[in-house]
Design an enzyme around this catalytic site. Structure first.
Site, PDB file in Angstrom:
ATOM      1  N   PHE A 193       0.865  -1.185   0.000  1.00 42.46           N
ATOM      2  CA  PHE A 193       0.000   0.000   0.000  1.00 42.46           C
ATOM      3  C   PHE A 193       0.901   1.234   0.000  1.00 42.46           C
ATOM      4  O   PHE A 193       0.869   2.074   0.880  1.00 42.46           O
ATOM      5  CB  PHE A 193      -0.905  -0.047   1.247  1.00 42.46           C
ATOM      6  CG  PHE A 193      -2.139   0.806   1.150  1.00 42.46           C
ATOM      7  CD1 PHE A 193      -2.971   0.766   0.041  1.00 42.46           C
ATOM      8  CD2 PHE A 193      -2.491   1.651   2.208  1.00 42.46           C
ATOM      9  CE1 PHE A 193      -4.123   1.549  -0.040  1.00 42.46           C
ATOM     10  CE2 PHE A 193      -3.638   2.426   2.150  1.00 42.46           C
ATOM     11  CZ  PHE A 193      -4.461   2.381   1.025  1.00 42.46           C
TER      12      PHE A 193
ATOM     13  N   LYS B 287       8.172  -5.684 -11.453  1.00 46.40           N
ATOM     14  CA  LYS B 287       8.895  -6.291 -12.575  1.00 46.40           C
ATOM     15  C   LYS B 287       9.503  -7.652 -12.236  1.00 46.40           C
ATOM     16  O   LYS B 287       9.731  -8.469 -13.124  1.00 46.40           O
ATOM     17  CB  LYS B 287      10.016  -5.333 -13.019  1.00 46.40           C
ATOM     18  CG  LYS B 287       9.491  -4.116 -13.728  1.00 46.40           C
ATOM     19  CD  LYS B 287      10.234  -2.856 -13.369  1.00 46.40           C
ATOM     20  CE  LYS B 287       9.633  -2.199 -12.144  1.00 46.40           C
ATOM     21  NZ  LYS B 287      10.154  -0.870 -11.833  1.00 46.40           N
TER      22      LYS B 287
ATOM     23  N   GLU C  66       0.787  -5.015 -17.442  1.00 44.68           N
ATOM     24  CA  GLU C  66       1.106  -3.917 -18.359  1.00 44.68           C
ATOM     25  C   GLU C  66       2.025  -2.880 -17.724  1.00 44.68           C
ATOM     26  O   GLU C  66       2.923  -2.335 -18.368  1.00 44.68           O
ATOM     27  CB  GLU C  66      -0.201  -3.247 -18.817  1.00 44.68           C
ATOM     28  CG  GLU C  66      -0.032  -2.186 -19.870  1.00 44.68           C
ATOM     29  CD  GLU C  66       0.602  -2.707 -21.162  1.00 44.68           C
ATOM     30  OE1 GLU C  66       0.065  -3.662 -21.745  1.00 44.68           O
ATOM     31  OE2 GLU C  66       1.645  -2.157 -21.581  1.00 44.68           O
TER      32      GLU C  66
ATOM     33  N   GLY D  56       8.119  10.310  -6.973  1.00 52.25           N
ATOM     34  CA  GLY D  56       7.525   8.966  -6.987  1.00 52.25           C
ATOM     35  C   GLY D  56       7.999   8.106  -8.143  1.00 52.25           C
ATOM     36  O   GLY D  56       7.393   7.078  -8.445  1.00 52.25           O
TER      37      GLY D  56
ATOM     38  N   ASP E  28      16.777  -1.989 -13.292  1.00 58.39           N
ATOM     39  CA  ASP E  28      15.365  -1.842 -13.666  1.00 58.39           C
ATOM     40  C   ASP E  28      15.190  -2.028 -15.177  1.00 58.39           C
ATOM     41  O   ASP E  28      14.296  -2.756 -15.627  1.00 58.39           O
ATOM     42  CB  ASP E  28      14.893  -0.452 -13.207  1.00 58.39           C
ATOM     43  CG  ASP E  28      13.462  -0.157 -13.591  1.00 58.39           C
ATOM     44  OD1 ASP E  28      12.552  -0.685 -12.928  1.00 58.39           O
ATOM     45  OD2 ASP E  28      13.249   0.599 -14.560  1.00 58.39           O
TER      46      ASP E  28
ATOM     47  N   LYS F   8      13.222  -4.867 -17.559  1.00 62.07           N
ATOM     48  CA  LYS F   8      12.230  -4.483 -18.590  1.00 62.07           C
ATOM     49  C   LYS F   8      12.627  -5.021 -19.968  1.00 62.07           C
ATOM     50  O   LYS F   8      11.765  -5.448 -20.745  1.00 62.07           O
ATOM     51  CB  LYS F   8      12.072  -2.960 -18.615  1.00 62.07           C
ATOM     52  CG  LYS F   8      11.346  -2.439 -17.371  1.00 62.07           C
ATOM     53  CD  LYS F   8      11.457  -0.937 -17.251  1.00 62.07           C
ATOM     54  CE  LYS F   8      10.672  -0.419 -16.055  1.00 62.07           C
ATOM     55  NZ  LYS F   8      10.973   0.987 -15.756  1.00 62.07           N
TER      56      LYS F   8
ATOM     57  N   GLY G  36       5.618   7.131 -12.345  1.00 61.66           N
ATOM     58  CA  GLY G  36       4.692   8.059 -11.685  1.00 61.66           C
ATOM     59  C   GLY G  36       3.556   7.264 -11.046  1.00 61.66           C
ATOM     60  O   GLY G  36       3.148   6.230 -11.575  1.00 61.66           O
TER      61      GLY G  36
HETATM   62  N1  LIG Z   1       6.242   4.277  -8.953  1.00 60.11           N
HETATM   63  C1  LIG Z   1       6.392   4.052 -10.252  1.00 60.11           C
HETATM   64  O1  LIG Z   1       6.517   4.973 -11.050  1.00 60.11           O
HETATM   65  C2  LIG Z   1       6.374   2.652 -10.771  1.00 60.11           C
HETATM   66  C3  LIG Z   1       6.218   2.438 -12.151  1.00 60.11           C
HETATM   67  C4  LIG Z   1       6.178   1.122 -12.650  1.00 60.11           C
HETATM   68  C5  LIG Z   1       6.340   0.066 -11.774  1.00 60.11           C
HETATM   69  N2  LIG Z   1       6.516   0.312 -10.441  1.00 60.11           N
HETATM   70  C6  LIG Z   1       6.645  -0.840  -9.547  1.00 60.11           C
HETATM   71  O2  LIG Z   1       5.461  -0.919  -8.767  1.00 60.11           O
HETATM   72  C7  LIG Z   1       5.766  -1.416  -7.462  1.00 60.11           C
HETATM   73  C8  LIG Z   1       5.239  -0.424  -6.425  1.00 60.11           C
HETATM   74  O3  LIG Z   1       5.803   0.834  -6.660  1.00 60.11           O
HETATM   75  P1  LIG Z   1       5.521   2.044  -5.640  1.00 60.11           P
HETATM   76  O4  LIG Z   1       6.029   3.259  -6.317  1.00 60.11           O
HETATM   77  O5  LIG Z   1       4.138   1.978  -5.138  1.00 60.11           O
HETATM   78  O6  LIG Z   1       6.529   1.644  -4.463  1.00 60.11           O
HETATM   79  P2  LIG Z   1       6.455   2.094  -2.931  1.00 60.11           P
HETATM   80  O7  LIG Z   1       7.797   1.861  -2.374  1.00 60.11           O
HETATM   81  O8  LIG Z   1       5.824   3.436  -2.823  1.00 60.11           O
HETATM   82  O9  LIG Z   1       5.399   1.056  -2.313  1.00 60.11           O
HETATM   83  C9  LIG Z   1       5.672  -0.282  -2.113  1.00 60.11           C
HETATM   84  C10 LIG Z   1       4.887  -0.694  -0.884  1.00 60.11           C
HETATM   85  O10 LIG Z   1       4.986  -2.099  -0.748  1.00 60.11           O
HETATM   86  C11 LIG Z   1       5.083  -2.389   0.634  1.00 60.11           C
HETATM   87  N3  LIG Z   1       5.703  -3.715   0.760  1.00 60.11           N
HETATM   88  C12 LIG Z   1       6.976  -4.068   0.502  1.00 60.11           C
HETATM   89  N4  LIG Z   1       7.152  -5.389   0.706  1.00 60.11           N
HETATM   90  C13 LIG Z   1       5.961  -5.874   1.133  1.00 60.11           C
HETATM   91  C14 LIG Z   1       5.497  -7.146   1.526  1.00 60.11           C
HETATM   92  N5  LIG Z   1       6.298  -8.204   1.539  1.00 60.11           N
HETATM   93  N6  LIG Z   1       4.198  -7.274   1.881  1.00 60.11           N
HETATM   94  C15 LIG Z   1       3.363  -6.212   1.884  1.00 60.11           C
HETATM   95  N7  LIG Z   1       3.763  -4.970   1.535  1.00 60.11           N
HETATM   96  C16 LIG Z   1       5.037  -4.804   1.164  1.00 60.11           C
HETATM   97  C17 LIG Z   1       5.918  -1.276   1.224  1.00 60.11           C
HETATM   98  O11 LIG Z   1       5.697  -1.144   2.609  1.00 60.11           O
HETATM   99  C18 LIG Z   1       5.423  -0.073   0.423  1.00 60.11           C
HETATM  100  O12 LIG Z   1       4.376   0.599   1.084  1.00 60.11           O
HETATM  101  C19 LIG Z   1       7.283  -1.603  -7.422  1.00 60.11           C
HETATM  102  O13 LIG Z   1       7.565  -2.947  -7.672  1.00 60.11           O
HETATM  103  C20 LIG Z   1       7.796  -0.732  -8.559  1.00 60.11           C
HETATM  104  O14 LIG Z   1       8.961  -1.253  -9.141  1.00 60.11           O
HETATM  105  C21 LIG Z   1       6.508   1.574  -9.919  1.00 60.11           C
HETATM  106  N1  LIG Z   2      11.636   3.291 -11.068  1.00 54.06           N
HETATM  107  C1  LIG Z   2      11.058   3.054 -12.348  1.00 54.06           C
HETATM  108  C2  LIG Z   2       9.564   2.966 -12.221  1.00 54.06           C
HETATM  109  C3  LIG Z   2       8.915   2.425 -13.454  1.00 54.06           C
HETATM  110  O1  LIG Z   2       9.161   1.054 -13.594  1.00 54.06           O
HETATM  111  C4  LIG Z   2      11.444   4.158 -13.312  1.00 54.06           C
HETATM  112  O2  LIG Z   2      11.974   5.175 -12.864  1.00 54.06           O
HETATM  113  O3  LIG Z   2      11.230   3.994 -14.517  1.00 54.06           O
END
Ligand SMILES: NC(=O)c1ccc[n+]([C@@H]2O[C@H](COP(=O)([O-])OP(=O)(O)OC[C@H]3O[C@@H](n4cnc5c(N)ncnc54)[C@H](O)[C@@H]3O)[C@@H](O)[C@H]2O)c1
Ligand SMILES: N[C@@H](CCO)C(=O)O
Length: 350
Positions: free
Chosen positions: A11, A127, A151, A208, A222, A226, A324
């Site tokens: 979350f 990923k 996606e 973010g 990363d 991808k 984002g």
């Molecule tokens: N933020 C982006 O722009 C973006 C884009 C594409 C993909 N992603 C991917 O999406 C995922 C989430 O990204 P985000 O920006 O929300 O990250 P974030 O760090 O804001 O949130 C991740 C959350 O997961 C929780 N968490 C970690 N391990 C856990 C577990 N074992 N059980 C339950 N909760 C757990 C953490 O406490 C944290 O609140 C990541 O894998 C990231 O690589 C993010």
């Molecule tokens: N940390 C990654 C999030 C998207 O996967 C980025 O900056 O592209």
């Protein structure tokens, strides 16, 4: 009308934003897309777990996050209890958005497996499971008659994987090259504008874009994941992580950036894969000083772009947000929409 019950695993930025979208746009989604969404469980490393089959009160859940605050004070538990929540909650769909682990994908691989084994569909932006165990998890989904969609694992909400699979049918893809990491692209742009490397990373974190450990962005891990996903999903490459050569941007100095500018070039972190004459695929990620008239040189900020080399159309380029919170939450929504469309098609053909 169908309502899909959803469990959010993790979350943080992405899943919180999905919850906000459901809270603020739920009615519009219902009228425009013909289905409703209700969150029935949330787990998070910091907050613990909350399971409410009648629907989580998002106005409460979205306010939580202060130091030492957990779901225990709101009818839940301070423990994540991931396996029990995922296997036993009433959700139809699990949205997995915990940290990406580039080494073995865990614990997210297990989260996805528990969900699929218990007959729940999964969408994820993580990923790790997709790159490292994608084939196995897709097969498990099929065996259990559920969906595994991802996606957002590449270029956040910008449609790439489903779009290429559907719209390039009949074409032969020979390779791709692209800017696939928003953070490193943002950092390179800010350094070009004169900002210090570490200050630029901090900005990307505040916006973010960055991974929990931004070294994953900066050192190319990363993009390596991808490239692996795109190569296996779209080129049918059958390669593993070790087959994707990796070099990040930490070796690119401010002087390198100034020198490139004087020469009419710009540094970009490029992920690429290409089919060899024998059918095998060579893939890698490395920083490249592109000439300014190169199609990827003008892609700035957290925008990503990928150019596919096709036999009948030549190069086809897709560009859009690569990171984002809102953009990535939309990717999860697009996965749920795709699952609904597939389900509707099956019922129409039955
Ligand atoms: N933020 C982006 O722009 C973006 C884009 C594409 C993909 N992603 C991917 O999406 C995922 C989430 O990204 P985000 O920006 O929300 O990250 P974030 O760090 O804001 O949130 C991740 C959350 O997961 C929780 N968490 C970690 N391990 C856990 C577990 N074992 N059980 C339950 N909760 C757990 C953490 O406490 C944290 O609140 C990541 O894998 C990231 O690589 C993010
Ligand atoms: N940390 C990654 C999030 C998207 O996967 C980025 O900056 O592209």
């Amino acid at each position: 009308m169908t309502t899909y019950d959803i469990a959010l695993i993790g979350f943080g930025g992405v899943n919180r934003t999905l919850a906000e979208l459901i809270a603020t746009r739920g009615e519009r989604l219902r009228s425009e897309l013909g289905f409703g969404l209700r969150i029935v469980a949330i787990t998070d490393l910091r907050l613990g777990s909350l399971v409410q089959p009648e629907g989580v009160d998002l106005s409460v859940a979205l306010k939580l996050g202060g130091e030492n605050e957990t779901f225990a004070a709101h009818g839940g538990s301070a423990d994540t209890n991931n396996e029990s929540v995922i296997r036993n909650c009433t959700a139809d769909i699990i949205c997995e958005a915990t940290f990406t682990n580039p080494d073995d994908g865990e614990p997210a691989v297990s989260h996805v497996r528990w969900a699929l084994e218990s007959g729940k569909s999964v969408c994820t932006t993580n990923k790790g499971p997709v790159a490292l165990r994608g084939a196995e998890l897709s097969a498990l989904a099929e065996q259990n008659g559920v969906h595994f969609e991802f996606e957002g694992a590449v270029m956040s909400g910008t449609p790439v994987i489903r779009l290429a699979k559907k719209m390039f049918a009949g074409l032969k893809l020979n390779g791709f090259e692209g800017i696939l990491n928003g953070t490193s692209n943002y950092v390179l742009g800010r350094m070009e504008a004169g900002l210090d490397f570490h200050a630029a990373i901090r900005e990307a974190q505040e916006l973010g874009y960055a991974e929990a450990n931004p070294a994953a962005d900066i050192e190319g891990y990363d993009v390596q994941l991808k490239v692996l996903i795109l190569a296996n999903e779209l080129l049918d490459a059958g390669i593993e992580l070790k087959d994707v050569h990796r070099q990040g941007i930490s070796t690119v100095t401010p002087e390198d950036i100034r020198k490139a500018a004087r020469e009419g070039r710009r540094w970009k972190l490029i992920g690429a894969a290409g089919r060899n004459p024998d059918g095998s695929v060579t893939a890698g990620v490395s920083p490249v000083a592109l000439p300014l008239d190169h199609g990827l040189a003008g892609v700035s900020g957290a925008t990503n772009a990928v150019s596919f080399e096709t036999d009948l159309l030549g190069a086809v380029t897709i560009s859009g947000p690569g990171a984002g919170r809102v953009e990535t939450a939309y990717a999860l929504l697009s996965d749920i929409i795709a699952m609904h469309a597939a389900r509707t098609e099956v019922s129409a053909n039955a």
